[in-house]
Design a protein around this motif. Structure first.
Motif, PDB file in Angstrom:
ATOM      1  N   ASN A  82       3.514  -5.612   0.327  1.00 17.10           N
ATOM      2  CA  ASN A  82       2.336  -4.842   0.412  1.00 17.10           C
ATOM      3  C   ASN A  82       2.249  -4.566   1.960  1.00 17.10           C
ATOM      4  N   PRO A  83       2.516  -5.281   2.837  1.00 14.65           N
ATOM      5  CA  PRO A  83       2.416  -5.036   4.394  1.00 14.65           C
ATOM      6  C   PRO A  83       3.552  -3.819   4.710  1.00 14.65           C
ATOM      7  N   THR A  84       4.774  -3.970   3.836  1.00 14.48           N
ATOM      8  CA  THR A  84       5.800  -3.185   4.375  1.00 14.48           C
ATOM      9  C   THR A  84       5.280  -1.720   3.723  1.00 14.48           C
ATOM     10  N   SER A  85       5.088  -1.465   2.440  1.00 18.71           N
ATOM     11  CA  SER A  85       4.400  -0.332   2.267  1.00 18.71           C
ATOM     12  C   SER A  85       3.316   0.400   2.914  1.00 18.71           C
ATOM     13  N   THR A  86       2.503  -0.641   3.427  1.00 16.97           N
ATOM     14  CA  THR A  86       1.349  -0.131   4.433  1.00 16.97           C
ATOM     15  C   THR A  86       1.813   0.380   5.683  1.00 16.97           C
ATOM     16  N   HIS A  87       2.714  -0.280   6.159  1.00 15.67           N
ATOM     17  CA  HIS A  87       3.275   0.051   7.494  1.00 15.67           C
ATOM     18  C   HIS A  87       4.143   1.408   7.308  1.00 15.67           C
TER      19      HIS A  87
END
Lengths: 141, 91
Positions: A82-87
């Motif tokens: 989830n943080p990877t896709s947000t970034h």
């Protein structure tokens, strides 16, 4: 045995309610925030934490079984993905050239829609033609 | 796991059903931003958020109906959601 089950159920319900609070706060922030980046700020953290807490509650409810190991893998994957896709979304938006929202923007538009008050903001008088109604479709925020 | 009750009156299945309904409501509120939101990036975030909510919804459904097949579906859905977001941001 019954005491243990009751304690487990209470822990499960408390974790579910805290997770539901975080998910609802993230959703309200996602709808109400004025900018793309601040909406991403709301969803990227609140959804990760809230859904992680709800899955931890389901692990507590399910006990030490094979199903709980699957949910643990799911939590680990959500915490990575989830943080990877947000970034990735934020970096793509920044590369395209989406400017972050500043607090001055609304104020300048509001001052220009009124009759006075834009004497000190001569650099921003290009905004005077569009009112607050043109905010949505204007620059793609 | 069946019939485990909280405080004698509320069963745990009802709590899971309430949580599932809350997640569905939050998904519909997010869908408003997906339809209305200006620009393509708000729609990409909306798809990502709804997909992440759907994972928790699938796990809750698996606990409500006591079918462990749904956890595999949730895992595959999480991986598909992540790959879809990365592919959509790379164009």
């Amino acid at each position: 045995m019954s005491d243990t089950t009751t304690i487990t159920n209470v822990i499960t319900v408390v974790l579910l309610l805290v997770g539901a609070f975080f998910v609802l706060a993230g959703t309200i922030g996602f709808v109400r925030f004025p900018d793309f980046y601040s909406r991403m700020h709301a969803t990227g953290k609140c959804d990760t934490l809230g859904e992680g807490l709800m899955l931890v509650a389901l692990i507590v409810y399910g006990g030490a079984t094979f199903v709980s190991v699957k949910i643990l893998f799911l939590i680990m994957f959500i915490l990575f993905a989830n943080p990877t896709s947000t970034h990735a979304i934020a970096k793509a938006a920044y590369d395209v050239g989406l400017k972050p929202w500043r607090k001055l923007d609304d104020r300048v538009e509001w001052m220009n829609t009124s009759d006075t008050g834009n004497a000190g903001n001569t650099g921003n008088t290009g905004n005077s033609g569009e009112g607050r109604s043109g905010e949505d479709g204007g620059d793609g925020r | 796991m069946t019939g485990a009750s909280l405080f004698g009156t509320i069963e745990m299945v009802d709590v899971f059903l309430a949580m599932a309904l809350m997640i569905v409501l939050a998904s519909f509120v997010s869908l408003y931003r997906g339809i209305e939101g200006p620009g393509i990036f708000n729609r990409i975030i909306a798809v990502n958020v709804i997909g992440t909510k759907t994972i928790v919804l699938l796990v809750l459904i698996g606990f409500i109906y006591e079918r462990p097949d749904f956890f595999d579906i949730a895992l595959v859905y999480a991986i598909l959601n992540f790959i879809m977001t990365i592919a959509a941001t790379r164009y």
